[in-house]
Design a protein around this motif. Sequence first.
Motif, mmCIF file in Angstrom:
data_model
loop_
_atom_site.group_PDB
_atom_site.id
_atom_site.type_symbol
_atom_site.label_atom_id
_atom_site.label_comp_id
_atom_site.label_asym_id
_atom_site.label_seq_id
_atom_site.Cartn_x
_atom_site.Cartn_y
_atom_site.Cartn_z
ATOM 1 N N ASP A 12 42.597 16.875 27.380
ATOM 2 C CA ASP A 12 41.546 16.425 28.289
ATOM 3 C C ASP A 12 40.947 15.078 27.908
ATOM 4 O O ASP A 12 40.111 14.553 28.644
ATOM 5 N N PHE A 13 41.313 14.529 26.774
ATOM 6 C CA PHE A 13 40.805 13.205 26.423
ATOM 7 C C PHE A 13 41.850 12.459 25.604
ATOM 8 O O PHE A 13 42.695 13.057 24.928
ATOM 9 N N ASP A 14 41.788 11.118 25.692
ATOM 10 C CA ASP A 14 42.713 10.255 24.960
ATOM 11 C C ASP A 14 42.203 9.999 23.552
ATOM 12 O O ASP A 14 40.998 9.858 23.323
ATOM 13 N N ALA A 15 43.139 9.903 22.620
ATOM 14 C CA ALA A 15 42.796 9.595 21.238
ATOM 15 C C ALA A 15 43.906 8.765 20.613
ATOM 16 O O ALA A 15 45.080 8.921 20.960
ATOM 17 N N VAL A 17 39.483 5.634 25.182
ATOM 18 C CA VAL A 17 39.915 6.309 23.965
ATOM 19 C C VAL A 17 38.686 6.946 23.335
ATOM 20 O O VAL A 17 37.813 6.248 22.818
ATOM 21 N N GLU A 18 38.613 8.262 23.373
ATOM 22 C CA GLU A 18 37.399 8.968 22.967
ATOM 23 C C GLU A 18 37.515 9.649 21.612
ATOM 24 O O GLU A 18 36.541 10.223 21.122
ATOM 25 N N GLY A 19 38.690 9.585 21.009
ATOM 26 C CA GLY A 19 38.846 10.227 19.711
ATOM 27 C C GLY A 19 39.856 9.505 18.849
ATOM 28 O O GLY A 19 40.576 8.612 19.306
ATOM 29 N N LEU A 20 39.881 9.908 17.582
ATOM 30 C CA LEU A 20 40.874 9.402 16.645
ATOM 31 C C LEU A 20 41.317 10.562 15.781
ATOM 32 O O LEU A 20 40.485 11.247 15.174
ATOM 33 N N GLY A 21 42.623 10.799 15.757
ATOM 34 C CA GLY A 21 43.141 11.958 15.050
ATOM 35 C C GLY A 21 44.064 11.596 13.905
ATOM 36 O O GLY A 21 44.665 10.520 13.888
ATOM 37 N N LEU A 67 34.782 9.899 18.772
ATOM 38 C CA LEU A 67 34.123 8.621 18.560
ATOM 39 C C LEU A 67 32.739 8.615 19.195
ATOM 40 O O LEU A 67 32.529 9.182 20.265
ATOM 41 N N HIS A 68 31.794 7.915 18.563
ATOM 42 C CA HIS A 68 30.445 7.799 19.112
ATOM 43 C C HIS A 68 30.425 6.976 20.391
ATOM 44 O O HIS A 68 29.596 7.203 21.276
ATOM 45 N N GLY A 69 31.316 6.014 20.486
ATOM 46 C CA GLY A 69 31.485 5.218 21.697
ATOM 47 C C GLY A 69 32.963 5.005 21.912
ATOM 48 O O GLY A 69 33.729 4.849 20.953
ATOM 49 N N HIS A 70 33.409 4.995 23.159
ATOM 50 C CA HIS A 70 34.850 4.965 23.389
ATOM 51 C C HIS A 70 35.467 3.652 22.926
ATOM 52 O O HIS A 70 34.821 2.603 22.887
ATOM 53 N N ALA A 71 36.748 3.723 22.563
ATOM 54 C CA ALA A 71 37.536 2.551 22.199
ATOM 55 C C ALA A 71 38.398 2.143 23.385
ATOM 56 O O ALA A 71 38.462 2.845 24.408
ATOM 57 N N GLN A 72 39.071 1.004 23.229
ATOM 58 C CA GLN A 72 39.836 0.452 24.351
ATOM 59 C C GLN A 72 40.973 -0.402 23.800
ATOM 60 O O GLN A 72 40.811 -1.100 22.802
ATOM 61 N N ASN A 73 42.106 -0.359 24.479
ATOM 62 C CA ASN A 73 43.294 -1.065 24.016
ATOM 63 C C ASN A 73 43.899 -1.818 25.198
ATOM 64 O O ASN A 73 44.523 -1.215 26.068
ATOM 65 N N ALA A 132 36.044 14.969 9.958
ATOM 66 C CA ALA A 132 36.923 14.303 10.922
ATOM 67 C C ALA A 132 36.159 13.259 11.728
ATOM 68 O O ALA A 132 36.632 12.132 11.921
ATOM 69 N N HIS A 133 34.970 13.617 12.200
ATOM 70 C CA HIS A 133 34.173 12.683 13.001
ATOM 71 C C HIS A 133 33.773 11.461 12.177
ATOM 72 O O HIS A 133 33.805 10.327 12.675
ATOM 73 N N ARG A 134 33.405 11.682 10.931
ATOM 74 C CA ARG A 134 32.934 10.551 10.117
ATOM 75 C C ARG A 134 34.072 9.582 9.814
ATOM 76 O O ARG A 134 33.899 8.359 9.890
ATOM 77 N N ILE A 135 35.230 10.109 9.453
ATOM 78 C CA ILE A 135 36.372 9.230 9.196
ATOM 79 C C ILE A 135 36.757 8.480 10.467
ATOM 80 O O ILE A 135 37.014 7.266 10.431
ATOM 81 N N ALA A 136 36.779 9.171 11.599
ATOM 82 C CA ALA A 136 37.140 8.524 12.863
ATOM 83 C C ALA A 136 36.201 7.367 13.170
ATOM 84 O O ALA A 136 36.632 6.274 13.569
ATOM 85 N N ASN A 137 34.911 7.558 12.969
ATOM 86 C CA ASN A 137 33.945 6.508 13.305
ATOM 87 C C ASN A 137 33.894 5.401 12.256
ATOM 88 O O ASN A 137 33.346 4.333 12.519
ATOM 89 N N GLY A 138 34.518 5.634 11.107
ATOM 90 C CA GLY A 138 34.674 4.561 10.143
ATOM 91 C C GLY A 138 35.561 3.437 10.654
ATOM 92 O O GLY A 138 35.476 2.300 10.175
#
Length: 457
Positions: free
Chosen positions: A190-193, A72-76, A98-104, A382-388
């Motif tokens: 092209d990427f999961d979010a 998971v490379e992004g958050l929208g 995201l600065h580092g990918h997430a995982q579920n 957007a990037h800052r909120i996502a990485n919060g």
Amino acid sequence: MRKILIVGAGQSGLQLALGLQSKGYEITLMSNRTADEIRGGRVMSTQCMFRTALGHERDLALNFWDELAPRVEGLGLSVAGPPASGGHPRVVDWVGRLHGHAQNVDQRIKMAGWMETFEQRGGQVVIHGAAVSDLDVLDRKYDLALVAAGKGELVSLFDRDAARSPYDTPRRALAVAYVHGLGPRPEHPDFDAVRCNLVPGVGELFVMPALTTTGRADILFWEGVPGGPVDAFRGITDPSEHLERVLELMEWFTPWEYARATKVELTDAGGTLSGRYAPTVRHPIGRLPGGGLVLGVADVVVANDPITGQGSNSAAKCAATYLASIVEHGDRPFDEEWMRTTFDRYWQSARHVTRWTNTMLAPPPEHIVNLLAAGTTFPAVAHRIANGFDDPSDFEHFFYEPEKTAAYLDEVREEAEAAEAAAALAAAEAESEADDGAEADDGAGIGGGAEAIRSVR
């Protein structure tokens, strides 16, 4: 060798048990289900974990599913506007990287796998749904007893902390469906979010890529305001009917998500979940009838609503904090002072999650409306909120106070204008034919989205 009892085999209990086991402690783990029962049971949560929490697992070499789970490379964020023909349109839409990918990873996979690993490494697992009376007897045999089971009778040992718990009733009705067959979001194929869809006054829909018992999947997760149109799952016991209701709500309130969900099917018969609970912070020390003391872990003592996706992340952080405190304490007694100090150490991070979560459960004030809308115009927002979502403490700097939000947006706007001016100058100096007057932002993008949110909140 110090002997420790851990009651509860979830993210925090098992992570802590495996961590202490690796340090040479003699650990007894109590669970109300076997590994096979967990693996073959109903889904338990929506557990998207971000970089810091995943790092705690990797520190203990427990990251068994890194190569299998979706990256998971992004958050929208999308925000629905007032209803129109065909449902609610989007008035805000952005995705942050995201600065580092997430995982579920479905907890049925992870908890079963970790429990088996704990046993294979020599740990003792007792399959028994512990009551207060059981713990009162067992506590005397151990140097320390930890309660990591967030449901059941043992939670009653820990009194509600009214000063830290503004809500005493559930703020959302929860409904989850694990599905196969969901299409990609066309905005980022092209990427999961993780996609957070806000429907002001109604609730939220979260869509999360995941690994489940049947492979790659996606989680559809509704959070409905109690008594509203999304609070619609009481009495539904048939999984197919549950999914049908999830999709009906998506079609009307989030048609952009429904468009990619028309061919979904449940991953398995256990792939649905519904319920509700009041977000609660409890005092960390429980006193047993015989006078013994037990320490609460993770959501036993800090149970936040899942609207900010922090449950498993907080559990991992709590387990890591407790592990460090136990090891650092050496051979000294695990007395009341140590228990309180250990919890306070965890609260330094948990307090940020609690504040952020409780803020998101309330109607958004004007400055937060403006901030969320600004993510469409300014990728930096957007990037800052996502990485919060990985580091909620950052919200203290730009989210809660109107003055800090305004100052941050002014800073972002100035940086964007400076970058645009520099690009235009470089283009002119190179005698390029590029349009050097493109898209100087005057803030209109914020105002349009914000006004639409205000009109329906």
